[in-house]
Motif scaffolding. Sequence first.
Motif: not given
Length: 252
Positions: A244-251
Amino acid sequence: MRKPVMAGNWKMNKTRDEALQFIYAVSDKLPSLDKLDSIVCAPAIILRDLVKRQGDSLKIGAQNVHFAESGAYTGEISPVMLASTGVEYVIIGHSERRSYFAETDETVNLKAKAALDHGLKPIICCGETLEERENGSTNEVLKRQITKALDGLTSDDLKNVIIAYEPVWAIGTGKVASSEVADEACGYIRGLVQGIYSSRTASNLRILYGGSMSPKNVSELMAQPNIDGGLVGGASLNPESFLELCNKAVQD
Ligand code: PGA
């Protein structure tokens, strides 16, 4: 444009089996490498196992390194040994190492140089204690830590360096710095680097925030102009939370 970074710092957690389960759970679900550098910094004893299974989108880092290539340093791991495992990154000068293991600004500098000499990319940590923040010496502390850590490093070296701003009072406490406070400190660090090197070096440098970063606050922190990612302890231990951290970091 600076590529964002999400680096998990597992600290002294996870057995080999637990670490492998984590890797299998995340490796094919992470954002691609052209969008994000996803990194897991693990205990030294399992680094080689992780490197062998890291897949295309995950990078592996260590949590410490000695500055000597070899010698009578019982229990330590040299940069030559670390490089031979195939890891790409190494955390240097984490506040826990500064406070429990007598790490100083000088050893941080020696370790950063040794890491770079052996092709490892240092994630250099800095940050003030609660007392230092409350007595108004945050910038003075950051200036001392950063100036000393980078002493003797060239602007070419800086291309392979990441800096993590980790206020000690926010680490493992659930007390995250507000996005304004975190951005102000990261901006101050960028200004220091500009003063030592150049505006180009400073604007290419990736600066992370660390200290109780979680899926709840990552988007707001990442939206700040001077914050390029996170160095995350507690919230990086669980594969779903790390994803979730990684995915949110690229939004956007
Ligand atoms: P935390 O740790 O996310 O658990 O606060 C961060 C760190 O120490 O790198």
